[in-house]
Design a protein around this motif. Structure first.
Motif, PDB file in Angstrom:
ATOM      1  N   PRO A   1      -6.137   0.868  -2.146  1.00  0.00           N
ATOM      2  CA  PRO A   1      -6.490   2.171  -1.569  1.00  0.00           C
ATOM      3  C   PRO A   1      -7.714   2.758  -2.257  1.00  0.00           C
ATOM      4  O   PRO A   1      -7.904   2.593  -3.470  1.00  0.00           O
ATOM      5  CB  PRO A   1      -5.245   3.026  -1.833  1.00  0.00           C
ATOM      6  CG  PRO A   1      -4.135   2.056  -2.004  1.00  0.00           C
ATOM      7  CD  PRO A   1      -4.737   0.828  -2.606  1.00  0.00           C
TER       8      PRO A   1
ATOM      9  N   PRO B   1      -4.215  23.152  -1.631  1.00  0.00           N
ATOM     10  CA  PRO B   1      -5.433  22.927  -0.835  1.00  0.00           C
ATOM     11  C   PRO B   1      -5.893  21.478  -0.938  1.00  0.00           C
ATOM     12  O   PRO B   1      -5.729  20.819  -1.976  1.00  0.00           O
ATOM     13  CB  PRO B   1      -6.452  23.881  -1.472  1.00  0.00           C
ATOM     14  CG  PRO B   1      -5.640  24.914  -2.155  1.00  0.00           C
ATOM     15  CD  PRO B   1      -4.397  24.226  -2.612  1.00  0.00           C
ATOM     16  N   VAL B   2      -6.470  21.035   0.147  1.00  0.00           N
ATOM     17  CA  VAL B   2      -7.014  19.677   0.165  1.00  0.00           C
ATOM     18  C   VAL B   2      -8.252  19.626  -0.739  1.00  0.00           C
ATOM     19  O   VAL B   2      -9.052  20.562  -0.769  1.00  0.00           O
ATOM     20  CB  VAL B   2      -7.387  19.289   1.610  1.00  0.00           C
ATOM     21  CG1 VAL B   2      -8.111  17.949   1.639  1.00  0.00           C
ATOM     22  CG2 VAL B   2      -6.122  19.236   2.481  1.00  0.00           C
ATOM     23  N   ILE B   3      -8.363  18.558  -1.463  1.00  0.00           N
ATOM     24  CA  ILE B   3      -9.505  18.372  -2.367  1.00  0.00           C
ATOM     25  C   ILE B   3     -10.724  17.941  -1.551  1.00  0.00           C
ATOM     26  O   ILE B   3     -10.658  16.967  -0.798  1.00  0.00           O
ATOM     27  CB  ILE B   3      -9.186  17.318  -3.436  1.00  0.00           C
ATOM     28  CG1 ILE B   3      -7.953  17.721  -4.246  1.00  0.00           C
ATOM     29  CG2 ILE B   3     -10.387  17.086  -4.348  1.00  0.00           C
ATOM     30  CD1 ILE B   3      -8.114  19.007  -5.026  1.00  0.00           C
TER      31      ILE B   3
ATOM     32  N   LEU C   1      -6.630  13.777   3.494  1.00  0.00           N
ATOM     33  CA  LEU C   1      -6.900  13.672   4.936  1.00  0.00           C
ATOM     34  C   LEU C   1      -7.634  12.375   5.275  1.00  0.00           C
ATOM     35  O   LEU C   1      -7.943  12.126   6.436  1.00  0.00           O
ATOM     36  CB  LEU C   1      -7.743  14.870   5.404  1.00  0.00           C
ATOM     37  CG  LEU C   1      -7.164  16.258   5.152  1.00  0.00           C
ATOM     38  CD1 LEU C   1      -8.112  17.335   5.689  1.00  0.00           C
ATOM     39  CD2 LEU C   1      -5.783  16.411   5.774  1.00  0.00           C
TER      40      LEU C   1
ATOM     41  N   ARG D   1      -0.236  -0.716  -9.112  1.00  0.00           N
ATOM     42  CA  ARG D   1       1.212  -0.808  -8.974  1.00  0.00           C
ATOM     43  C   ARG D   1       1.766  -1.854  -9.929  1.00  0.00           C
ATOM     44  O   ARG D   1       1.089  -2.817 -10.278  1.00  0.00           O
ATOM     45  CB  ARG D   1       1.568  -1.194  -7.550  1.00  0.00           C
ATOM     46  CG  ARG D   1       0.947  -0.321  -6.476  1.00  0.00           C
ATOM     47  CD  ARG D   1       1.459   1.081  -6.543  1.00  0.00           C
ATOM     48  NE  ARG D   1       0.747   1.958  -5.649  1.00  0.00           N
ATOM     49  CZ  ARG D   1       1.339   2.728  -4.759  1.00  0.00           C
ATOM     50  NH1 ARG D   1       2.655   2.678  -4.611  1.00  0.00           N
ATOM     51  NH2 ARG D   1       0.629   3.544  -4.007  1.00  0.00           N
TER      52      ARG D   1
ATOM     53  N   LEU E   1      -2.249  22.145   6.613  1.00  0.00           N
ATOM     54  CA  LEU E   1      -2.248  20.688   6.804  1.00  0.00           C
ATOM     55  C   LEU E   1      -2.559  20.085   5.445  1.00  0.00           C
ATOM     56  O   LEU E   1      -3.575  20.419   4.834  1.00  0.00           O
ATOM     57  CB  LEU E   1      -3.320  20.302   7.819  1.00  0.00           C
ATOM     58  CG  LEU E   1      -3.467  18.807   8.111  1.00  0.00           C
ATOM     59  CD1 LEU E   1      -2.286  18.301   8.922  1.00  0.00           C
ATOM     60  CD2 LEU E   1      -4.769  18.552   8.862  1.00  0.00           C
TER      61      LEU E   1
ATOM     62  N   HIS F   1       0.854  -1.188   0.000  1.00  0.00           N
ATOM     63  CA  HIS F   1       0.000   0.000   0.000  1.00  0.00           C
ATOM     64  C   HIS F   1       0.888   1.235   0.000  1.00  0.00           C
ATOM     65  O   HIS F   1       1.249   1.765   1.044  1.00  0.00           O
ATOM     66  CB  HIS F   1      -0.887   0.015   1.254  1.00  0.00           C
ATOM     67  CG  HIS F   1      -1.828  -1.153   1.319  1.00  0.00           C
ATOM     68  ND1 HIS F   1      -2.976  -1.230   0.566  1.00  0.00           N
ATOM     69  CD2 HIS F   1      -1.778  -2.300   2.030  1.00  0.00           C
ATOM     70  CE1 HIS F   1      -3.603  -2.364   0.823  1.00  0.00           C
ATOM     71  NE2 HIS F   1      -2.902  -3.037   1.700  1.00  0.00           N
ATOM     72  N   GLY F   2       1.269   1.702  -1.162  1.00  0.00           N
ATOM     73  CA  GLY F   2       2.111   2.886  -1.241  1.00  0.00           C
ATOM     74  C   GLY F   2       1.331   4.147  -0.991  1.00  0.00           C
ATOM     75  O   GLY F   2       0.103   4.164  -1.035  1.00  0.00           O
ATOM     76  N   GLU F   3       1.988   5.270  -0.680  1.00  0.00           N
ATOM     77  CA  GLU F   3       1.323   6.542  -0.424  1.00  0.00           C
ATOM     78  C   GLU F   3       1.621   7.507  -1.553  1.00  0.00           C
ATOM     79  O   GLU F   3       2.657   7.452  -2.195  1.00  0.00           O
ATOM     80  CB  GLU F   3       1.827   7.130   0.906  1.00  0.00           C
ATOM     81  CG  GLU F   3       1.491   6.292   2.130  1.00  0.00           C
ATOM     82  CD  GLU F   3       0.002   6.215   2.417  1.00  0.00           C
ATOM     83  OE1 GLU F   3      -0.421   5.246   3.064  1.00  0.00           O
ATOM     84  OE2 GLU F   3      -0.729   7.130   1.990  1.00  0.00           O
ATOM     85  N   GLU F   4       0.673   8.427  -1.761  1.00  0.00           N
ATOM     86  CA  GLU F   4       0.868   9.437  -2.809  1.00  0.00           C
ATOM     87  C   GLU F   4       1.883  10.474  -2.341  1.00  0.00           C
ATOM     88  O   GLU F   4       2.034  10.718  -1.143  1.00  0.00           O
ATOM     89  CB  GLU F   4      -0.461  10.121  -3.096  1.00  0.00           C
ATOM     90  CG  GLU F   4      -1.437   9.223  -3.820  1.00  0.00           C
ATOM     91  CD  GLU F   4      -2.691   9.992  -4.180  1.00  0.00           C
ATOM     92  OE1 GLU F   4      -3.661   9.340  -4.599  1.00  0.00           O
ATOM     93  OE2 GLU F   4      -2.699  11.212  -4.045  1.00  0.00           O
ATOM     94  N   PRO F   5       2.572  11.148  -3.288  1.00  0.00           N
ATOM     95  CA  PRO F   5       3.501  12.217  -2.895  1.00  0.00           C
ATOM     96  C   PRO F   5       2.739  13.378  -2.261  1.00  0.00           C
ATOM     97  O   PRO F   5       1.571  13.633  -2.584  1.00  0.00           O
ATOM     98  CB  PRO F   5       4.140  12.649  -4.214  1.00  0.00           C
ATOM     99  CG  PRO F   5       3.796  11.590  -5.194  1.00  0.00           C
ATOM    100  CD  PRO F   5       2.556  10.911  -4.723  1.00  0.00           C
TER     101      PRO F   5
ATOM    102  N   THR G   1     -10.168  23.283  -4.953  1.00  0.00           N
ATOM    103  CA  THR G   1     -10.645  22.258  -4.007  1.00  0.00           C
ATOM    104  C   THR G   1     -11.453  21.182  -4.714  1.00  0.00           C
ATOM    105  O   THR G   1     -12.057  20.331  -4.068  1.00  0.00           O
ATOM    106  CB  THR G   1     -11.509  22.897  -2.912  1.00  0.00           C
ATOM    107  OG1 THR G   1     -12.619  23.571  -3.531  1.00  0.00           O
ATOM    108  CG2 THR G   1     -10.712  23.891  -2.087  1.00  0.00           C
TER     109      THR G   1
ATOM    110  N   ARG H   1       1.795  17.309  -1.541  1.00  0.00           N
ATOM    111  CA  ARG H   1       1.734  18.537  -2.340  1.00  0.00           C
ATOM    112  C   ARG H   1       1.317  19.686  -1.445  1.00  0.00           C
ATOM    113  O   ARG H   1       0.419  19.527  -0.616  1.00  0.00           O
ATOM    114  CB  ARG H   1       0.715  18.415  -3.466  1.00  0.00           C
ATOM    115  CG  ARG H   1       0.993  17.321  -4.470  1.00  0.00           C
ATOM    116  CD  ARG H   1      -0.103  17.225  -5.524  1.00  0.00           C
ATOM    117  NE  ARG H   1      -1.429  17.062  -4.923  1.00  0.00           N
ATOM    118  CZ  ARG H   1      -2.441  17.889  -5.141  1.00  0.00           C
ATOM    119  NH1 ARG H   1      -2.296  18.946  -5.919  1.00  0.00           N
ATOM    120  NH2 ARG H   1      -3.609  17.676  -4.572  1.00  0.00           N
TER     121      ARG H   1
ATOM    122  N   VAL I   1      -2.914  13.345   6.098  1.00  0.00           N
ATOM    123  CA  VAL I   1      -2.890  12.538   7.316  1.00  0.00           C
ATOM    124  C   VAL I   1      -2.695  11.090   6.876  1.00  0.00           C
ATOM    125  O   VAL I   1      -3.348  10.634   5.927  1.00  0.00           O
ATOM    126  CB  VAL I   1      -4.197  12.683   8.113  1.00  0.00           C
ATOM    127  CG1 VAL I   1      -4.241  11.686   9.264  1.00  0.00           C
ATOM    128  CG2 VAL I   1      -4.355  14.105   8.640  1.00  0.00           C
TER     129      VAL I   1
END
Lengths: 562, 469
Positions: free
Chosen positions: A92, A37-39, A99, B59, A557, A28-32, B49, A34, A560
C-alpha cells in the motif's frame, strides 16, 4: 475398521495451510477508521541541515537498475504473495490519505486531479510563459558542445540562470517542443517542474560573458568567443526563419542536491520518511509517463533542491528534462522506446523461443507523414499495460491497482482544450503537428482511463449533501460513457473502527449516483461508522464495490475503500 | 511435517490474524475552508489536516515469508555490495567517462588503442590476448594492427601488420605472424577418417607477405597476395599417448614430421554487395581465388589452388529476418612431383566450415560445403541499426576429397546448431557464441570470427593465410 490412509503429502498440506492463513489474513490490510479530519498535507518541510550533494554515475545506476533491482524483486516472496492476492506486487502507498488521494507534499501538489483547471492555468504551468527576461541581452556564462546536442547556460535580465538546449541537427524542432509540452502536462498533474519554454532569439540577443568557456568533448574547456558562438549556432541547425529556436529551462531555485532514487530514502533528509518505491507519486509515474511516452524516467531526470537558508530549509523534489517524450529522443527517435526495457530479458527470451516468427508491434511504427516535428508516437500500438520505461524503475515496479486508478483519475480530468493549450505552447511550426499530438494524447488518455476504470470501479468524490451521499461516476462524468443503461446500487451497514461487524441492508438500486442516508441503520458507540457500499452496472453485471465510511458523531466522510 | 514447520505455520497464522497497523497521528480538529475541489472544500493546512508521513507498516506475515529469502540472499546481497562499490569506484575514476572515439579501445600513447581479445574453441581452448591497433597510422586511411594471444591448450599466436591507403582505389597491406599450436588434431586423411583415430601433433607456422588491393567498382575489388610461409609439423609434447605418430603408425601423412617453406602468389576477386558484415539483410558476397605455391625448401612441391565462396543474404517475412546461404570449396592441383604435405592440405576449420565437428577433423586436397543460417534479432540497444544481438540457427554440410570421384552426398557430413551474434554499431559484426552439433558430439565456439564474410581480412590482421586459402 480400516484406517483411511492420507494421500496428500505432509509437506504439501503444510504449504496449503500456510497459504490459506495468509490469504485469510489478506495481503493488503486496511488501516483502522478514525473520526478525524482527513489528512491533506504532509509535514515534510521541517528545517533540516543541508544534505550532501549526491549524483551516482549512469553506469553504476544502470547496473543496479537493470540487474540487482529486478532480480531482487523477482525473488522476493512477499511480492509473489501480493501478486497472487490481486495481481499487483506493491505494498500500500504511504503518501495517500484515507480517501485514496495523494497528500500535498514537497513531492507533489494536487492540481488538475482535485480542482478544475482552466486553460490559462495549464499554459502558465510553473510560471514565466515568456521565458528568460529580455530587458538585456542574455549573457552566456557557459557552453557545452558535442555529445548529443549543444547547450548554453545564460543569465537573463533579471539575473536568473537558464539552460538553452537545442535539438539534434538531424531532427530540428522535436525535442525542444516536446520538452515544453510534457513539462506543462506534468506540472498540471501536480509534480514540481522547472520553467521550460520554447524561445526564439537572434544572435544579437546573446552576449558572451566574461570568462565564459566552452566544453569540447576531447579538448576540454576552451574560451567561448563571438566567432565560435556563431559557429556553434550555425552547426546546431536550429534556425527557423531569421531566428534560432531553443528550449530554455530555468535553473531551480535553491541548492541542487542531485537526483532522487526511485527506491529507498535520502538518508540525510529526516523529512524523507516514506520509501520512494512506496510513494504513489512515483509509482503513478508509470501511468503518467506512458501517456506521453516519457521513457527516460531514470533518476538523473529528477532533482532534489534545498530550499531556504542553510539550517532553516528543506528538500523539494522535482522532475526535470522532458525532452525525450512524445516519441522523441535526444539523438534520434527510436521506435522501441516505451515498449520494453532497454535490456528486457522477458522480451529477449520470448523472441529467442519464438524463433523470430513473430514481429513486435512497434517495429512497424512510422512517424506521421509530413510532420517532421513529431516522433514515433501513436495510439494504435499503445498498450497501457505493456508500457515500460527504458531503464527499470523501482517505484513503477510497485504500482498497485489503486495507484493506477488514481493516476488514470488524474489523467481523466484533462480536457481536449487543456491538452491543446499545452501542446500549443510547444510553438510547433506546422499546425497539423498540434492536431496530431492532441489527437494522439487524447487517444492514449482514453486507453489508459478505460483500462484502469475497468480495473477499479470509478465511483469517486463522495460528498454528503442534504441527507444523502452523492458521488461521481467518473466514466460518465468524464465523457467516456454516455450513461445509457447505467445503474447503481448501494447497501449500508454500521461498523467499528476495524471495519468489522457489518450487518448489511438489502441492495437498493438507483438510477443516479446518490444514496439516501435517511434510512441508514443506527450506529452506536460500538459501531460508530456508517459504511455505504456502491456498485455500478453498465450492462455487463455489477462491478466490485467501493465503500465510503462516514463517522456518525461528526458526520464527516473519513475513508473510501476500493 | 517436522515440528519446526508446524511452529512456523503457527507463528504465521497468529501474526496474520493479529496484525493491526498503526495509523499516522494527527492533532485535534481545526477546520478552515480553503478551496473547493471535486471532494468539496479542502481545508487549509492546519495541525489537524497535516501529518508526518511514514512507511506503510510491514506486516508480520511479510517478515515470515521473506525470512528464508533474506537468509539465503545474504551472500548475494554481499556480492551486490561488492559489485556496486567496485562499479562506483570505477565511475569515480572516470573510467566510464572516456570521450567518444571513432574506434573502440583503451587509448595508449601515440594514438594506439588496446582491446582485449579472447574466445574459445576446441582447437585453441580458452584464448586470451590483446589487440593493439592504430586507426590512422602515420596518416588518415592508414592502419596498424597487432594481435597476441595465448590459450589453455598451450597455443600461442602473434600477428599483425600495416594498411596503407595509396589512393582512392589502391591499398597496400603488409603483414606477418606466427602460430604455435601444440595440439592440432589429425584423424586421418579423407572424408572417411574415423573419429576414434583422433591424434595430436604440433603445428608451427610463420608467414609474412603483402596484399595489394584495387577497388574495381562500388562493390567489387581484386587483390594480389604474395606471402612466404614456413610450416613445421612435428610430434606434440602434450597428449603424447595420442600422438599422431602412434595412432597412425604405418599410415603417416605425407610430410609428417617435416617442414615446408615456400611462396604463394594468389589473386582474389571479391564482390560484396551486402554492405555490412554483422547483419546484412540483402546482397551477395562472392570470392574467387587462384593461388600458386612454389616450395623454396628444395622439395619439388608446387601446386595450384582454386577457391570459391558464394554467399547470398535473403530478407524474409519480418524486419531483419534473414536467410544466409553459402556455398564454398577449394581444390589443390599438384603440379610438381612431390606429394602435398600434411601442413599444406585443405582441412575443415571452424568457424569457417562444418561448425558441428572438431577443427581440422578432415584433411584432403579439396573441400566442398554448403551452409544455411536463419537469423533474427532478439535485442537492439536503441534503434534497429545499432548495437544488438541476433540469434541464428544454422546447418552446415560438406566433405573433403582427394579426387572428384569421391564427391557424393553420401560422404557429406551434416551438422547443425545455433548461436548468438553481437553486433556493434551500424550492424557490424562484433562477436559470437555458437554451439554446433554433429554425429560426433557438440562443439562450442566463442570468439570474433564467423563463417560468413570472413574472407575479407587482409594480411594486416595477422591471420594464418595457409589455413584459409
Amino acid at each position: 475398521m480400516a484406517k483411511i490412509r492420507r494421500t496428500v503429502p505432509d509437506g504439501l498440506r503444510g504449504l496449503l495451510l500456510f497459504l490459506l492463513l495468509l490469504l485469510a489474513g489478506s495481503a493488503h490490510g486496511e488501516e483502522p477508521l478514525r473520526d478525524a479530519p482527513v489528512i491533506w498535507y504532509a509535514d515534510d518541510a521541517r528545517p533540516i541541515p543541508v544534505p550532501a550533494f549526491r549524483e551516482p554515475g549512469i553506469v553504476p545506476f544502470a547496473s543496479q537498475a537493470f540487474v540487482a533491482g529486478p532480480v531482487s524483486r523477482f525473488f522476493r516472496p512477499s511480492r509473489l504473495v501480493r501478486k497472487l492476492d490481486d495481481g499487483y506486487a506493491g505494498r500500500p502507498a504511504g503518501d495517500v490519505n484515507s480517501l485514496g488521494e495523494v497528500i500535498n507534499s514537497t513531492w507533489f501538489t494536487n492540481r488538475i486531479g482535485l480542482y478544475p483547471l482552466d486553460q490559462t492555468a495549464v499554459t502558465l504551468g510553473p510560471g514565466q510563459p515568456e521565458g528568460p527576461d529580455r530587458s538585456r541581452p542574455w549573457e552566456i556564462i557557459g557552453a557545452k558542445v558535442g555529445g548529443v546536442t549543444p547547450g548554453f547556460r545564460i543569465r537573463d535580465g533579471r539575473g536568473d540562470v537558464w539552460l538553452l538546449k537545442f535539438d539534434p541537427p538531424a531532427y530540428p524542432g522535436m525535442s525542444t517542443r516536446s520538452g515544453v509540452v510534457s513539462n506543462l502536462l506534468f506540472h498540471a498533474m501536480g509534480y514540481n517542474t522547472p520553467v521550460d519554454r520554447v524561445v526564439f532569439f537572434q544572435l544579437d540577443d546573446l552576449q558572451v560573458g566574461e570568462g565564459a568557456t566552452m566544453r569540447l568533448p576531447r579538448t576540454g574547456k576552451v574560451p567561448l568567443t563571438a566567432a565560435n558562438l556563431d559557429s556553434v549556432l550555425q552547426n546546431s541547425n536550429s534556425r527557423e526563419g531569421d531566428h534560432y529556436v531553443a528550449l530554455a529551462s530555468k535553473f531551480l531555485a535553491g541548492k541542487p542536491l542531485g537526483p532522487f532514487k526511485s527506491q529507498g530514502l535520502r538518508e540525510d533528509d529526516p523529512n524523507d520518511n516514506v520509501r520512494h518505491e512506496n510513494r504513489r507519486t512515483l509509482r503513478a509515474l508509470k501511468v503518467f509517463a506512458a501517456w506521453v511516452n516519457h521513457f527516460d524516467t531514470k533518476m538523473h531526470n529528477s532533482l532534489d533542491v534545498y530550499v531556504g537558508e542553510p539550517g532553516a530549509g528543506y528538500v523539494e523534489h522535482n522532475l526535470i528534462d522532458f525532452a525525450s517524450t512524445l516519441g522523441t529522443f535526444g539523438a534520434t527517435p527510436v521506435k522501441r522506446f516505451g515498449y520494453e526495457f532497454g535490456i528486457d530479458l522477458g522480451s529477449i527470451i520470448g523472441r529467442l523461443l519464438t524463433l523470430g516468427l513473430m514481429e513486435d508491434d512497434w517495429v512497424q511504427l512510422e512517424r506521421p507523414e509530413g510532420l517532421d516535428e513529431v516522433g514515433y508516437f501513436d495510439v494504435e500500438t499503445f498498450d497501457p499495460t505493456g508500457w515500460e520505461p527504458d531503464i527499470p524503475h523501482s517505484a513503477m515496479a510497485n504500482l498497485t491497482r489503486e495507484d493506477g486508478y488514481w493516476a488514470a483519475k488524474v489523467l481523466s480530468h484533462f480536457t481536449e482544450a487543456q491538452i491543446r493549450a499545452a501542446v500549443e505552447q510547444g510553438r510547433y511550426r506546422n499546425p497539423r503537428a498540434v492536431d496530431y499530438l492532441v489527437r494522439t494524447l487524447r487517444g492514449r488518455q482514453g486507453k489508459i482511463v478505460r483500462h484502469w476504470f475497468a480495473e477499479v470501479p470509478p465511483l469517486d468524490f463522495f460528498r454528503l449533501a442534504d441527507g444523502a451521499l452523492v458521488f461521481e461516476d467518473l466514466l460518465v462524468a468524464r465523457g467516456y460513457h454516455d450513461g445509457q443503461g447505467v445503474r447503481y446500487r448501494s447497501r449500508l451497514a454500521s461498523v467499528n473502527a476495524g471495519r468489522e461487524g457489518a450487518t448489511w441492508t438489502a441492495w437498493q438500486t438507483m438510477a443516479v449516483p446518490r444514496v439516501d442516508l435517511r434510512a441508514a441503520p443506527a450506529t452506536g458507540a460500538e459501531r460508530p461508522f456508517l459504511v455505504v457500499e456502491c456498485q455500478v452496472d453498465r450492462g455487463a453485471g455489477w462491478s466490485g464495490g467501493v465503500k465510503a465510511y462516514i463517522a456518525r458523531p461528526s458526520g464527516r466522510l473519513v475513508a473510501v475503500q476500493r | 511435517m517436522r515440528w519446526w514447520g508446524w511452529l512456523w505455520l503457527l507463528l504465521a497464522g497468529v501474526a496474520t490474524a493479529a496484525d493491526q497497523p498503526v495509523p499516522p497521528t494527527a492533532a485535534p480538529d481545526s477546520l478552515r475552508t480553503s478551496r473547493t475541489s471535486y471532494w468539496g472544500p479542502i481545508p487549509a493546512r492546519t495541525d489537524s489536516t497535516t501529518a508526518r508521513l511514514d512507511n506503510p507498516p510491514t506486516r508480520t506475515w511479510e517478515h515470515v515469508v521473506n525470512a528464508p529469502y533474506d537468509l539465503v540472499g545474504i551472500p548475494f546481497r554481499l556480492g551486490n555490495v561488492v559489485i556496486r562499490e567496485t562499479v562506483e569506484k570505477m565511475d569515480s575514476w572516470g573510467l566510464f567517462d572516456l570521450p567518444p572515439v571513432p574506434e573502440p579501445g583503451l587509448p595508449l600513447p601515440g594514438g594506439f588503442l588496446l582491446l582485449p581479445d579472447g574466445g574459445y574453441s576446441s582447437l585453441m581452448g580458452w584464448e586470451v590476448g590483446a589487440n593493439i591497433r592504430h586507426p590512422a597510422f602515420l596518416a588518415e586511411g592508414n592502419k596498424a594492427y597487432l594481435n597476441l594471444a595465448t590459450s589453455t591448450r598451450h597455443a600461442d599466436k602473434i600477428g599483425g601488420g600495416f594498411h596503407f591507403k595509396l589512393d582512392q582505389d589502391w591499398a597496400l597491406e603488409l603483414g606477418g605472424g606466427g602460430a604455435d599450436i601444440p595440439l592440432a588434431r589429425y584423424f586421418g586423411r579423407g572424408y572417411d577418417s574415423r573419429e576414434h583415430e583422433e591424434s595430436y601433433y604440433n603445428r608451427i607456422a610463420r608467414w609474412a607477405g603483402l596484399d595489394l588491393t584495387r577497388q574495381l567498382g562500388s562493390v567489387t575489388h581484386t587483390r594480389l597476395r604474395v606471402f612466404y610461409s614456413h610450416l613445421d609439423v612435428r610430434d606434440s609434447g602434450y597428449n603424447t599417448e595420442a600422438a599422431l605418430r602412434l595412432v597412425h603408425t604405418g599410415d603417416l601423412p605425407a610430410g609428417f614430421p617435416g617442414k615446408s617453406s615456400g611462396v604463394t602468389t594468389q589473386v582474389d576477386w571479391f564482390l560484396d554487395s551486402s554492405r555490412v558484415d554483422g547483419r546484412p539483410t540483402h546482397g551477395t558476397f562472392k570470392r574467387l581465388a587462384v593461388a600458386y605455391f612454389q616450395a623454396t625448401d628444395g622439395s619439388e612441391l608446387d601446386f595450384l589452388q582454386y577457391t570459391f565462396d558464394v554467399q547470398r543474404f535473403l530478407p524474409l517475412w519480418h524486419t531483419k529476418r534473414v536467410l544466409a546461404l553459402r556455398a564454398y570449396g577449394s581444390r589443390i592441383l599438384p603440379a610438381g612431383g612431390a606429394p602435398v604435405p600434411l601442413s599444406r592440405l585443405v582441412s575443415t576449420y571452424r568457424p569457417y566450415s562444418l561448425r558441428g565437428v572438431e577443427s581440422h577433423r578432415y584433411y584432403g586436397l579439396g573441400n566442398l560445403g554448403l551452409s544455411a543460417e536463419y537469423r533474427w534479432p532478439i535485442w537492439v540497444a536503441k534503434g534497429r541499426s545499432q548495437t544488438g544481438l541476433d540469434a541464428y540457427l544454422f546447418t552446415d554440410t560438406g566433405q573433403v576429397y582427394d579426387h572428384g570421384g569421391e564427391i557424393s552426398l553420401e560422404h557429406f557430413v551434416w551438422t547443425h546448431g545455433f548461436g548468438l551474434r553481437l553486433m556493434g554499431s551500424e550492424d557490424n559484426f562484433a562477436a559470437n557464441v555458437e554451439l554446433g552439433f554433429g554425429d560426433e558430439g557438440s562443439q562450442l565456439q566463442l570468439g570474433f570470427s564467423q563463417a560468413f564474410q570472413f574472407s575479407g581480412k587482409g594480411m594486416m590482421y595477422g591471420k594464418d593465410p595457409t589455413h584459409r586459402p
